[in-house]
Design an enzyme around this catalytic site. Sequence first.
Site, PDB file in Angstrom:
ATOM      1  N   LEU A 170       3.109   3.920  -3.520  1.00  0.00           N
ATOM      2  CA  LEU A 170       1.818   4.268  -3.808  1.00  0.00           C
ATOM      3  C   LEU A 170       0.946   3.135  -2.958  1.00  0.00           C
ATOM      4  CD1 LEU A 170       1.523   5.683  -7.015  1.00  0.00           C
ATOM      5  CD2 LEU A 170       0.642   6.927  -5.145  1.00  0.00           C
ATOM      6  N   ARG A 171       1.243   2.118  -2.719  1.00  0.00           N
ATOM      7  CA  ARG A 171       0.500   0.929  -2.499  1.00  0.00           C
ATOM      8  C   ARG A 171      -0.350   1.174  -1.313  1.00  0.00           C
ATOM      9  NH1 ARG A 171       0.944  -4.172  -4.573  1.00  0.00           N
ATOM     10  NH2 ARG A 171       3.346  -3.823  -4.834  1.00  0.00           N
ATOM     11  N   ALA A 172       0.206   1.871  -0.259  1.00  0.00           N
ATOM     12  CA  ALA A 172      -0.783   2.247   0.836  1.00  0.00           C
ATOM     13  C   ALA A 172      -1.726   3.095   0.394  1.00  0.00           C
ATOM     14  CB  ALA A 172       0.339   2.743   1.852  1.00  0.00           C
TER      15      ALA A 172
END
Length: 345
Positions: free
Chosen positions: A282-284
């Site tokens: 999810l970081r992107a």
Amino acid sequence: MRAVTRPVFPFSAIVGQDDMKLALICAAVDPTIGGVLVLGDRGTGKSTAIRALAALLPPMRAIVGCRYACDPAESDAWCTECRQRSEQGALKDRAIPVPVVDMPLGVTEDRVVGALDLERALSQGVKAFEPGLLARANRGFLYIDEVNLLEDHLVDLLIDVAASGENLVEREGLSVRHPARFVLIGSGNPEEGELRPQLLDRFGLSVDIKTPTLLADRVEVIKRRDEFERGKAAFVAKWKKSDDALRRRIVAARKRLADMPTPDAVLESTAKLCMQLGTDGLRAELTLMRAARALASFEQSVAVEETHLRRVATSALRHRLRRDPLDDSGSGARVERAIQAALGP
Ligand SMILES: [Zn+2]
């Protein structure tokens, strides 16, 4: 530590390098975006830019006598010492410049995390903690030049601290925990060593910078640098108005950020783009969304729009792509293609 009064090259006077300036501004508007990785040739003004940005930012309030510059307004994040002292009476605070801490190559782990204060241990028999670079960087910037040459154990340590926002030291009979929230700024030349994916992922944004190729730009770079070297105070004064205006915009953008609407359509585009590129986790998506929101706030837009997303996508995603053995085009070009495929021309 950086001398407060030493004139710093003004941020507004930096010629070109728009991607880098925009990434640094986004990180200043919303530090939760994560750090900025600046890749490129030597002598392109990477460290000048980060020092200029820190000097541009408004001073911050910090508790007097705190070795970690705790924020008086954020009691949740206070160090143990501030908590204890606050029980004995009101704490005083003062304005200090945003810290920029250099992490030199070859630095020892002791200097980074802090260690037993040997002098006090020997002279007074007291087990006291001598804070390290992570303590000094709290609420500011930690700058690592040539981050790709950093030793692995320091990389692991930084990944941990950057993720938790705390430095935990347990050694030599010490047990100390203190806040260490900083914006990580790394610079390096990718031709001189690979960066591990775990560390790459810690940087919110990454930009490629190159020596300017336009003759006029190169001339302007030399002119301004020369003028600065010959009369620093006068040069800083000349650019003060532009820097003041930029500071006001950043401060206003920070205030606007919390209420900046992010429509579902923009979130969908964010997810589509990351799916198209096959980025992990999810970081992107979170970083891309935050960077777009920071940009929208900085540009005083009423809401985040797809155009903001497109403009920060390359910086937010390029360093998260897995290597594709069948595609040797640059990662920037791959993001550009994915934008076209997922969002249209
Ligand atoms: Zn404190």
